[in-house]
Design a protein around this motif. Sequence first.
Motif, mmCIF file in Angstrom:
data_model
loop_
_atom_site.group_PDB
_atom_site.id
_atom_site.type_symbol
_atom_site.label_atom_id
_atom_site.label_comp_id
_atom_site.label_asym_id
_atom_site.label_seq_id
_atom_site.Cartn_x
_atom_site.Cartn_y
_atom_site.Cartn_z
ATOM 1 N N LEU A 98 3.561 -0.732 -2.906
ATOM 2 C CA LEU A 98 3.285 0.699 -2.911
ATOM 3 C C LEU A 98 2.729 1.163 -1.572
ATOM 4 C CD1 LEU A 98 1.838 1.012 -6.509
ATOM 5 C CD2 LEU A 98 3.859 2.180 -5.622
ATOM 6 N N THR B 193 5.671 1.417 0.771
ATOM 7 C CA THR B 193 6.466 2.604 0.461
ATOM 8 C C THR B 193 5.782 3.858 0.987
ATOM 9 O OG1 THR B 193 7.174 1.478 -1.543
ATOM 10 C CG2 THR B 193 7.583 3.853 -1.426
ATOM 11 N N ARG B 194 4.471 3.908 0.756
ATOM 12 C CA ARG B 194 3.725 5.085 1.196
ATOM 13 C C ARG B 194 3.746 5.185 2.722
ATOM 14 N NH1 ARG B 194 -1.743 5.302 2.421
ATOM 15 N NH2 ARG B 194 -2.555 7.415 2.655
ATOM 16 N N GLN C 64 0.546 11.496 -3.397
ATOM 17 C CA GLN C 64 0.649 11.295 -4.837
ATOM 18 C C GLN C 64 0.456 9.811 -5.170
ATOM 19 O OE1 GLN C 64 4.220 13.004 -6.523
ATOM 20 N NE2 GLN C 64 3.722 12.159 -8.531
ATOM 21 N N ILE C 65 1.054 8.962 -4.351
ATOM 22 C CA ILE C 65 0.854 7.523 -4.559
ATOM 23 C C ILE C 65 -0.616 7.181 -4.442
ATOM 24 C CG2 ILE C 65 1.243 5.252 -3.519
ATOM 25 C CD1 ILE C 65 4.072 6.192 -2.811
ATOM 26 N N ARG C 66 -1.266 7.740 -3.422
ATOM 27 C CA ARG C 66 -2.688 7.453 -3.210
ATOM 28 C C ARG C 66 -3.521 7.928 -4.405
ATOM 29 N NH1 ARG C 66 -4.997 9.884 2.052
ATOM 30 N NH2 ARG C 66 -5.075 11.792 0.836
ATOM 31 N N ARG D 68 -2.494 8.534 -7.520
ATOM 32 C CA ARG D 68 -2.221 7.787 -8.753
ATOM 33 C C ARG D 68 -2.919 6.434 -8.732
ATOM 34 N NH1 ARG D 68 2.372 9.379 -11.635
ATOM 35 N NH2 ARG D 68 1.737 7.764 -13.112
#
Length: 480
Positions: A438, A441-442, A456-458, A460
Amino acid sequence: MALMVYNSLSRQKEAFEPLHPGRVHMYVCGPTVYNDAHLGHGKTYVNFDTIVRYLRYLGYQVLYVQNITDVGHMLDTGEDRIIQGARRERMHPMQLAEYYTRRYFADMDRLNVTRPDISPRATGHIPEMIVWIQRLIERGYAYEVNGSVYFSVSRFPEYGKLSGRRVEELRAGARVEVLDEKRDPADFALWKRAEPEHIMRWPSPWGEGFPGWHIECTVMSTKYLGQPFDIHGGGVENKFPHHECEIAQAEAATGLPFARYWLHNGMLMIRGEEMHKSLGNFITLQQAFERWEPMAIRFFILQSHYRSPLDVTDEALDSAAKGLERLYGAVRAVRRHLAAAPEGEADPAVLEMLEGARRAFEESMDDDFNTPGAIAALFEMTREVNALLNQSTSPTQGTLQAVDALYRRLAGDVLGVLPASLEEDAVAGMAQDLIALLIETRAALRQAKQYALADQIRERLAALGIQLQDGPQGTTWALR
RNA sequence: GGCGACGUAGCCAAGAGGUUAAGGCAGGGGUCUGCAAAACCCCGAUCGUCGGUUCAAGUCCGACCGUCGCCUCCA
């Protein structure tokens, strides 16, 4: 600098020198196991555990004895607290004692309190206590009345030397229990006659009965540690009468000095008041663990000096927990960097910094186990370590290993507030790989300036308790 | 009533005769960052009150005020 300890007996700091070079024989009054351990027990046993740990750090071979009181002391009602507890819980007294002994050790384990080398039970030493009492009678220090035996305080002129009390004052005090069968109101019980309804009872030369309140510590400490032995510890509230009586019994019976250094720790308070069931401010360790990590509680305790009273408030515990988290943050960062660090020897400048931290830590601990000072040294070191990790070039493996080793030694071995592995290490390999995926990806999204998705990744992950931290050398994560 | 301890920044807490009164938490200002978080840098107390000793006192002495403990089981 040599270790200095405050000796309650002399009321001053003294250079510590054990009776036998390289060995320390130490005794601390243990709990009466009729109820769950509370925060006050936590403070006392964390305080003395840290003292034992530091003595071992200094290279002493320590023999640490802490009794388990499973014979109840008398309450005002004349009922013994073990028996009272047994009735409350509908257990046999010995079942009750065993139950709470196990819970006591479980609580102490969570506080990372090293178990004593010997945990003698009072009920396992009744014959030795009887022999000791007989010796006191033979030597004229004790007398029997109606199946009970009392220590004659007037026969031991040094009575009061620890607590600074004089027998005349005790007699004058309105609160001393007046018992007709005692020759002197200040005399204390060595053996008590058991009334018919009393369950915990043993045969003795004076009939069926049970031991007095102070004899177990005298007997069990000297049995395993010899007489004299080096350190006797306990809470200040036990200075009088308990410790005073221990001294009288021990020294009268043998003519030898009892304990060489007396260490007393301060009481724990709840919002400015003594913790007491009657005040409704009684907090068991189990209850405290529901809100604070055991390590945070231990750290909180060590942030004040062992001899000081310690006032517990939610705010103080919360801020201690945050402070400890800061320390952990640095240790985690060091260990994480270590995995990817370039090979190489330790940087001499860093080694010098570490040496300074170690010296400051030891100087504080050498001064009567000044743990707040030792912790301050650790935080100053932490500031330097974080600055080191902020640099654009990563420190070498040698450097990081030296830093990690010192944390393990001082915060881990001595203070006992740093577990061998922090919780991140417990995150399974697969989960770690997924987090790494992740993060990758980020990073790609950020490169493409797709910040909404990246954030959003951070977010979540943060919701899952995984906090991402972007640094000059990439992104790292921590559990929060 | 007797014995003893303590009173240091908003909170917690070291220091005990002499360089700029540790450290943590909270707060303010910066650096870094796309933003954030973390981290780092900078900022805050004259030490309960009043006297005294000393060239020099949070640090020693005295009084007072306040808090707490022990004197009864208590870790």
